[in-house]
Design an enzyme around this catalytic site. Structure first.
Site, mmCIF file in Angstrom:
data_model
loop_
_atom_site.group_PDB
_atom_site.id
_atom_site.type_symbol
_atom_site.label_atom_id
_atom_site.label_comp_id
_atom_site.label_asym_id
_atom_site.label_seq_id
_atom_site.Cartn_x
_atom_site.Cartn_y
_atom_site.Cartn_z
ATOM 1 C CB CYS A 86 -0.980 -0.056 1.161
ATOM 2 S SG CYS A 86 -2.372 1.066 0.973
ATOM 3 C CG HIS A 207 -3.863 -3.689 2.764
ATOM 4 N ND1 HIS A 207 -2.922 -3.276 3.678
ATOM 5 C CD2 HIS A 207 -4.440 -2.571 2.270
ATOM 6 C CE1 HIS A 207 -2.950 -1.953 3.747
ATOM 7 N NE2 HIS A 207 -3.866 -1.501 2.912
ATOM 8 C CD GLU A 209 -1.835 -6.549 5.089
ATOM 9 O OE1 GLU A 209 -1.290 -6.855 4.008
ATOM 10 O OE2 GLU A 209 -2.110 -5.372 5.415
#
Lengths: 226, 308
Positions: A86, A207, A209
């Site tokens: 990001c 993202h 994750e």
């Protein structure tokens, strides 16, 4: 994953971004992550991740305050894999144009600009771009057998084209060399670069994750396969 | 950036977000079901929902003041260890400290309702401190007339005399990243969303809007998007009820003492009389896709051998 060695992955803490999610995801895939802002630890790591959420100028300011710019550049020069997530991806650019022009790392030449959506006045496409969206291959690339062979041996290895990942952003990275653009994503009338790659340096606008199985596969590729 | 104004498919994917009301430590309860310990822990439910295709999760701590904050923080931590989609947590969020605790436990966003009304400055402070993308303002409203809705606080019990549309515009100015709008009239009924409420908010604000309150079947989700114009759809009872039906089919639970109580409760529940079919997120997404609404399909559908 029992026969994989636990790779030491440094997650850079410069006061921005949800480090904990990145760490949890890395633990889940069997890596050995640690959160740090210590230059020595960063240089000794086998993999380094620069997360981040927020504005370009604030990101560079915080990295400067913590004297992390030089260690990051040194680590990258060593050739070991590096992943910006990001804001972490955006800071790799030459400059960011949000709230004035600010210098970035200039590791992947290009600039970061605000995302402009069509039908903005009608509130059709909302900002920030908070959503799942697809990873595709840019038309700028010459395709070989099929589009996804471009992704072989990268962090996108073994993903189907149009895999979904989760975005939260209002700005996009435009690399000068379009060959750096490993994947593109479409939103509100724009096709923007969602994954950049330059040698050992990767950037994900989204993202991983927070991108469920696809995201975990990307992180796993980053840690184990490249 | 390539600009493709003539692209045939300008797609806006719609997120489906289950909401879990968390009451006390280690318990997960749909609001209409009492004594459902047999359903297990919130993080287990959450895991199942994510496997079924949930795009995000919302946890609401219904009795935050009663039990203190530690229960929900522990649940967040457990969830964050094994679930990797965005998690929003709300319920009694009052201070910057509360927000910090929630985010540091592993949540991505906080939802603020009552305190935002009492102290609008909190929105601005939170947005400046953590970033607008972390701040979801939750607006619960009751219909007062044509296109007129009044904001309520305290889980729908307290009047404010504030107009919902005016408040929605205000929170945008103060730095909210998203709005979660729920119709108090429809919530829990299974009779469908109040698409008028959803629409007047969605078309008036430049930030994403999550619509909630009232889903009973897949058709309602389509209505929320086509008529309500929302960017994401939240639902609570309808998915828990679907999960409950799956649970009851499993033989191992027949040994549990409270199954009969459970079954009799369902029959007597006014909500259940609206529900004819248990609903999973997968069902909803398939239906929406058929109706031409772009959604992220559950990964088990698109998985090929060794590829995601």
């Amino acid at each position: 994953m029992s026969n994989k060695t636990k790779r030491k992955v440094a997650i850079i803490d410069y006061g921005l971004g949800n480090l904990f999610s990145v760490k949890s995801a890395l633990v889940f895939i069997g890596a050995d992550p640690f959160i740090t802002n210590d230059p020595e630890e960063i240089l000794r790591a086998e993999r380094v991740i620069l997360p981040g959420v927020g504005t370009f100028d604030n990101g560079m300011k915080k990295l400067q305050e913590k004297k992390l710019i030089a260690p990051i550049k040194t680590y990258i020069r060593s050739g070991s894999p590096f992943l910006g997530i990001c804001l972490g991806m955006q800071l790799l650019a030459s400059e960011g144009e949000e709230f004035g022009v600010h210098k970035g790392f200039h590791i992947i030449p290009g600039k970061v600009v605000p995302l402009k959506v069509m039908d903005y006045d009608e509130n059709v496409y909302k900002l920030p771009h908070i959503n799942w969206n697809k990873l595709s291959v840019s038309k700028c690339h010459t395709l070989t057998n099929n589009g996804s062979s471009l992704w072989a041996n990268t962090i996108l290895d073994n993903l189907k084209e149009d895999a979904f990942v989760y975005f939260v952003h209002s700005n996009v990275f435009i690399p000068e060399d379009t060959n750096c653009c490993l994947a593109v994503t479409e939103y509100g009338g724009n096709v923007f670069c969602s994954v950049v790659k330059q040698e050992n340096v990767y950037g994900c606008q989204f993202h991983p994750e927070r991108s469920d199985k696809v995201g975990l596969r990307i992180l796993s590729n980053f840690v184990y396969e490249i | 950036m390539e600009n493709h104004n003539s692209l045939s498919e300008q797609m806006k994917f719609i997120r489906i977000i289950p909401r879990l009301d968390i009451k006390g430590p280690n318990l997960v309860k749909g609001i209409n079901f009492e004594g459902l310990r047999v359903l297990g822990k919130p993080e287990d439910f959450a895991c199942q929902y994510v496997q079924d295709g949930a795009d995000e999760l919302i946890y609401v701590d219904i009795v935050a003041s009663l039990y203190g904050r530690n229960n929900i923080l522990e649940i967040i931590r457990k969830t964050a260890e094994k679930i990797f989609v965005p998690l929003t947590v709300g319920g009694g969020v009052k201070t910057i400290e509360d927000i910090k605790d929630i985010l540091h436990s592993g949540a991505d966003k906080v939802a603020i309702n009552t305190e935002a009304i009492k102290n609008p400055g909190l929105i601005q402070e939170a947005s400046n401190t953590f970033g607008p993308q972390c701040i979801v303002i939750s607006i619960a409203a009751k219909r007062r007339g044509v296109n007129k809705y009044e904001v309520f606080t305290e889980y729908g019990r307290q009047r404010t005399e504030i107009d919902a549309l005016q408040w929605a515009k205000k929170v945008c100015e103060l730095g909210a990243g998203e709005i979660l709008v729920t119709s108090i009239d429809s919530d829990g009924t299974g009779e469908g969303y109040d698409t008028e409420l959803l629409r007047i908010i969605s078309e008036s604000v430049p930030i994403p809007v999550i619509g909630g309150g009232g889903a009973g079947c897949s058709r309602h989700f389509v209505g929320a998007v086509k008529d309500g114009l929302v960017d994401a759809v939240a639902a609570s009872s309808v998915f828990h009820y679907g999960r409950l039906n799956n649970v009851l089919k499993e033989d191992r639970f027949k040994e549990e003492g409270n199954i009969e109580y459970l079954k009799s409760n369902i029959k007597g529940d006014t909500y259940s009389s609206q529900m004819t079919n248990p609903l999973s997120i997968e069902d909803v997404k398939f239906y929406m896709d058929q109706q031409g609404i772009p959604v992220r399909m559950p990964s088990k559908v698109t998985m090929e051998q060794n590829r995601i």
